[in-house]
Design a protein around this motif. Structure first.
Motif, PDB file in Angstrom:
ATOM      1  N   ALA A 252      56.765  39.722  28.716  1.00 51.24           N
ATOM      2  CA  ALA A 252      57.085  39.596  30.138  1.00 51.24           C
ATOM      3  C   ALA A 252      55.971  40.177  30.996  1.00 51.24           C
ATOM      4  CB  ALA A 252      58.408  40.300  30.442  1.00 51.24           C
ATOM      5  N   VAL A 253      55.383  41.269  30.554  1.00 49.54           N
ATOM      6  CA  VAL A 253      54.265  41.881  31.278  1.00 49.54           C
ATOM      7  C   VAL A 253      53.072  40.925  31.299  1.00 49.54           C
ATOM      8  CG1 VAL A 253      52.576  43.754  31.218  1.00 49.54           C
ATOM      9  CG2 VAL A 253      54.994  44.247  30.829  1.00 49.54           C
ATOM     10  N   ALA A 254      52.816  40.259  30.186  1.00 49.33           N
ATOM     11  CA  ALA A 254      51.705  39.305  30.122  1.00 49.33           C
ATOM     12  C   ALA A 254      51.919  38.152  31.100  1.00 49.33           C
ATOM     13  CB  ALA A 254      51.557  38.777  28.697  1.00 49.33           C
ATOM     14  N   VAL A 255      53.157  37.684  31.191  1.00 50.38           N
ATOM     15  CA  VAL A 255      53.456  36.595  32.127  1.00 50.38           C
ATOM     16  C   VAL A 255      53.225  37.052  33.560  1.00 50.38           C
ATOM     17  CG1 VAL A 255      55.311  35.162  33.068  1.00 50.38           C
ATOM     18  CG2 VAL A 255      55.082  35.433  30.597  1.00 50.38           C
ATOM     19  N   LEU A 256      53.718  38.249  33.899  1.00 52.51           N
ATOM     20  CA  LEU A 256      53.521  38.749  35.270  1.00 52.51           C
ATOM     21  C   LEU A 256      52.048  38.977  35.565  1.00 52.51           C
ATOM     22  CD1 LEU A 256      54.630  39.681  37.946  1.00 52.51           C
ATOM     23  CD2 LEU A 256      55.012  41.948  36.961  1.00 52.51           C
ATOM     24  N   SER A 257      51.298  39.475  34.606  1.00 48.07           N
ATOM     25  CA  SER A 257      49.858  39.681  34.805  1.00 48.07           C
ATOM     26  C   SER A 257      49.169  38.375  35.165  1.00 48.07           C
ATOM     27  CB  SER A 257      49.230  40.278  33.537  1.00 48.07           C
ATOM     28  OG  SER A 257      49.691  41.581  33.293  1.00 48.07           O
ATOM     29  N   ASP A 258      49.531  37.312  34.451  1.00 45.98           N
ATOM     30  CA  ASP A 258      48.935  36.004  34.742  1.00 45.98           C
ATOM     31  C   ASP A 258      49.307  35.527  36.146  1.00 45.98           C
ATOM     32  OD1 ASP A 258      47.728  35.877  32.273  1.00 45.98           O
ATOM     33  OD2 ASP A 258      49.298  34.659  31.352  1.00 45.98           O
ATOM     34  N   LEU A 259      50.551  35.738  36.529  1.00 45.11           N
ATOM     35  CA  LEU A 259      50.998  35.289  37.851  1.00 45.11           C
ATOM     36  C   LEU A 259      50.304  36.084  38.958  1.00 45.11           C
ATOM     37  CD1 LEU A 259      54.838  34.813  37.254  1.00 45.11           C
ATOM     38  CD2 LEU A 259      53.035  33.075  37.225  1.00 45.11           C
ATOM     39  N   LEU A 260      50.126  37.392  38.757  1.00 44.42           N
ATOM     40  CA  LEU A 260      49.509  38.236  39.781  1.00 44.42           C
ATOM     41  C   LEU A 260      48.028  37.927  39.984  1.00 44.42           C
ATOM     42  CD1 LEU A 260      51.157  41.710  39.056  1.00 44.42           C
ATOM     43  CD2 LEU A 260      51.414  40.338  41.133  1.00 44.42           C
ATOM     44  N   THR A 261      47.415  37.278  39.018  1.00 39.25           N
ATOM     45  CA  THR A 261      45.997  36.925  39.148  1.00 39.25           C
ATOM     46  C   THR A 261      45.810  35.414  39.257  1.00 39.25           C
ATOM     47  OG1 THR A 261      45.797  37.032  36.723  1.00 39.25           O
ATOM     48  CG2 THR A 261      45.188  39.000  37.969  1.00 39.25           C
ATOM     49  N   SER A 262      46.824  34.756  39.770  1.00 37.44           N
ATOM     50  CA  SER A 262      46.772  33.299  39.928  1.00 37.44           C
ATOM     51  C   SER A 262      46.113  32.914  41.249  1.00 37.44           C
ATOM     52  CB  SER A 262      48.187  32.720  39.892  1.00 37.44           C
ATOM     53  OG  SER A 262      48.955  33.203  40.985  1.00 37.44           O
ATOM     54  N   ASP A 263      45.730  31.659  41.359  1.00 36.25           N
ATOM     55  CA  ASP A 263      45.150  31.155  42.605  1.00 36.25           C
ATOM     56  C   ASP A 263      46.147  31.262  43.753  1.00 36.25           C
ATOM     57  OD1 ASP A 263      42.787  30.554  41.314  1.00 36.25           O
ATOM     58  OD2 ASP A 263      43.319  28.439  40.968  1.00 36.25           O
ATOM     59  N   GLU A 264      47.433  31.092  43.447  1.00 29.36           N
ATOM     60  CA  GLU A 264      48.452  31.162  44.494  1.00 29.36           C
ATOM     61  C   GLU A 264      48.529  32.569  45.101  1.00 29.36           C
ATOM     62  OE1 GLU A 264      49.796  27.934  41.620  1.00 29.36           O
ATOM     63  OE2 GLU A 264      48.832  29.900  41.509  1.00 29.36           O
ATOM     64  N   VAL A 265      48.428  33.594  44.249  1.00 25.61           N
ATOM     65  CA  VAL A 265      48.471  34.969  44.749  1.00 25.61           C
ATOM     66  C   VAL A 265      47.187  35.298  45.512  1.00 25.61           C
ATOM     67  CG1 VAL A 265      48.466  37.395  44.042  1.00 25.61           C
ATOM     68  CG2 VAL A 265      50.142  35.821  43.082  1.00 25.61           C
ATOM     69  N   ARG A 266      46.066  34.820  45.032  1.00 21.42           N
ATOM     70  CA  ARG A 266      44.809  35.033  45.772  1.00 21.42           C
ATOM     71  C   ARG A 266      44.923  34.476  47.189  1.00 21.42           C
ATOM     72  NH1 ARG A 266      39.450  35.821  44.778  1.00 21.42           N
ATOM     73  NH2 ARG A 266      39.795  35.811  42.530  1.00 21.42           N
ATOM     74  N   GLN A 267      45.426  33.262  47.293  1.00 19.14           N
ATOM     75  CA  GLN A 267      45.572  32.631  48.606  1.00 19.14           C
ATOM     76  C   GLN A 267      46.547  33.412  49.477  1.00 19.14           C
ATOM     77  OE1 GLN A 267      46.718  28.504  48.418  1.00 19.14           O
ATOM     78  NE2 GLN A 267      46.746  28.251  50.640  1.00 19.14           N
ATOM     79  N   PHE A 268      47.651  33.868  48.878  1.00 19.33           N
ATOM     80  CA  PHE A 268      48.634  34.647  49.630  1.00 19.33           C
ATOM     81  C   PHE A 268      48.005  35.926  50.184  1.00 19.33           C
ATOM     82  CE2 PHE A 268      51.697  38.185  49.613  1.00 19.33           C
ATOM     83  CZ  PHE A 268      52.612  37.722  50.547  1.00 19.33           C
ATOM     84  N   ILE A 269      47.238  36.637  49.379  1.00 18.30           N
ATOM     85  CA  ILE A 269      46.598  37.881  49.830  1.00 18.30           C
ATOM     86  C   ILE A 269      45.612  37.595  50.959  1.00 18.30           C
ATOM     87  CG2 ILE A 269      45.017  39.729  49.151  1.00 18.30           C
ATOM     88  CD1 ILE A 269      46.315  39.661  46.369  1.00 18.30           C
ATOM     89  N   GLU A 270      44.784  36.603  50.767  1.00 18.81           N
ATOM     90  CA  GLU A 270      43.749  36.309  51.764  1.00 18.81           C
ATOM     91  C   GLU A 270      44.355  35.857  53.087  1.00 18.81           C
ATOM     92  OE1 GLU A 270      40.132  35.012  48.714  1.00 18.81           O
ATOM     93  OE2 GLU A 270      41.376  33.462  49.652  1.00 18.81           O
ATOM     94  N   GLU A 271      45.385  35.034  53.038  1.00 20.97           N
ATOM     95  CA  GLU A 271      45.967  34.502  54.269  1.00 20.97           C
ATOM     96  C   GLU A 271      46.890  35.502  54.950  1.00 20.97           C
ATOM     97  OE1 GLU A 271      47.854  30.828  53.300  1.00 20.97           O
ATOM     98  OE2 GLU A 271      45.966  29.736  53.009  1.00 20.97           O
ATOM     99  N   THR A 272      47.548  36.345  54.169  1.00 17.89           N
ATOM    100  CA  THR A 272      48.516  37.277  54.740  1.00 17.89           C
ATOM    101  C   THR A 272      47.839  38.491  55.358  1.00 17.89           C
ATOM    102  OG1 THR A 272      50.191  36.609  53.116  1.00 17.89           O
ATOM    103  CG2 THR A 272      50.543  38.712  54.256  1.00 17.89           C
ATOM    104  N   TYR A 273      46.819  39.018  54.716  1.00 16.25           N
ATOM    105  CA  TYR A 273      46.255  40.313  55.130  1.00 16.25           C
ATOM    106  C   TYR A 273      44.905  40.207  55.822  1.00 16.25           C
ATOM    107  CZ  TYR A 273      50.048  41.753  52.128  1.00 16.25           C
ATOM    108  OH  TYR A 273      51.288  41.905  51.561  1.00 16.25           O
ATOM    109  N   GLU A 274      44.307  39.034  55.802  1.00 11.44           N
ATOM    110  CA  GLU A 274      43.111  38.743  56.596  1.00 11.44           C
ATOM    111  C   GLU A 274      42.045  39.837  56.483  1.00 11.44           C
ATOM    112  OE1 GLU A 274      44.802  38.186  60.477  1.00 11.44           O
ATOM    113  OE2 GLU A 274      45.209  36.055  60.108  1.00 11.44           O
TER     114      GLU A 274
END
Length: 281
Positions: A252-274
């Motif tokens: 489960a930790v491996a799955v979350l690690s992959d999700l946290l470093t996904s393109d979707e999370v990158r976009q969320f960080i960049e667009e949300t926190y500018e």
């Protein structure tokens, strides 16, 4: 009589054979049905996190990515830097997401905990803020600056101030700098306070060095409101997903690690926190 007995024995043997065959079909790990149920089985993970941006990022994952990945994610928010680690060490949560490596190293050494960092997710630049001054050049003799009181963030704060010429530190002092390492304080007085309280004392001091997550919670924009801000390049203070030692290979930790470093999370960080929070992957 013998014929009836024989027929009965054959019937019983046949029934037993069918029953055993049926049991073998249900439990055979090589059958298609079992493999299908294995793929559909959900993993679960309970993660402790600071509210902003850590819990925000995790909630984005929970709402948008976790279900498709077969992960049931529960996020528990904490407002300090101690309880997320003690909760992890005690088994109350499966992982946490709030800290950087220098802080974790210091915590493990002092508390005897066995927590390890796994996946760098983002960087929150430490910043200098003031409720009354418009420029770092306005700070000087007679002023008071509040800094975090935990060892690693205090040293980080002093390095930020030294890098902008407000103080001078002894040669060779790194992230472990303390107030005792200041060789020239420029007439500035320092108050060491718990990191979470620093935004609330801005009206009581001339300036404060505040961690990025607490600045965001106080509606301060590191990119726009800070008088000085850490550089992202080469910064060792990336925040990561952490687990108790021995659980590094948890599925489960491996799955979350992959999700946290996904393109979707990158976009969320960049667009949300500018620019106030930066992807570290």
């Amino acid at each position: 009589m013998r014929t009836t007995t024989t027929r009965t024995a054959i019937a019983l043997a046949t029934a037993l054979t069918l029953a055993l065959a049926a049991c073998g079909t249900d439990s055979d790990p090589d059958t298609g049905d079992d493999a299908g149920s294995g793929e559909a089985q959900n993993l679960s993970l309970r993660v402790a996190a600071s509210p902003v941006p850590h819990a925000d990022i995790l909630n984005f994952v929970q709402e948008n990515l976790a279900e498709d990945a077969g992960l049931e994610l529960t996020v528990e928010e904490f407002d300090d830097y101690v309880l997320p680690n003690t909760a992890l060490q005690d088994g109350e949560v499966d992982a946490n997401f709030f800290q950087h490596q220098p802080y974790l190293d210091d915590f493990n050494e002092k508390q005897g905990t066995t927590i390890v960092g796994l996946t760098d997710v983002h960087l929150e630049p430490l910043g200098l803020y003031s409720g009354s001054l418009d420029s770092i050049d306005d700070l000087g003799e007679g002023d008071t600056i509040a800094i975090p009181d935990d060892a690693t963030n205090a040293g980080r704060a002093l390095q930020l101030l030294a890098g902008h010429g407000l103080i001078t530190l002894a040669d060779g002092v790194g992230a472990e700098a303390t107030l005792g390492d200041i060789t020239d304080d420029g007439g500035i007085t320092f108050n060491e306070l718990e990191a979470a309280t620093l935004p609330r004392v801005l009206d009581d001091v001339d300036a404060a060095v505040i961690n990025g997550n607490y600045a965001l919670e106080a509606d301060l924009s590191p990119a726009e409101d800070s008088l000085a801000l850490e550089e992202a390049e080469g910064n060792p203070y990336a925040n990561f997903l952490a687990v108790k030692e021995g659980n590094e290979g948890d599925e489960a930790v491996a799955v979350l690690s992959d999700l946290l470093t996904s393109d979707e999370v990158r976009q969320f960080i960049e667009e949300t926190y500018e620019g106030s929070v930066l992807p570290a992957f």
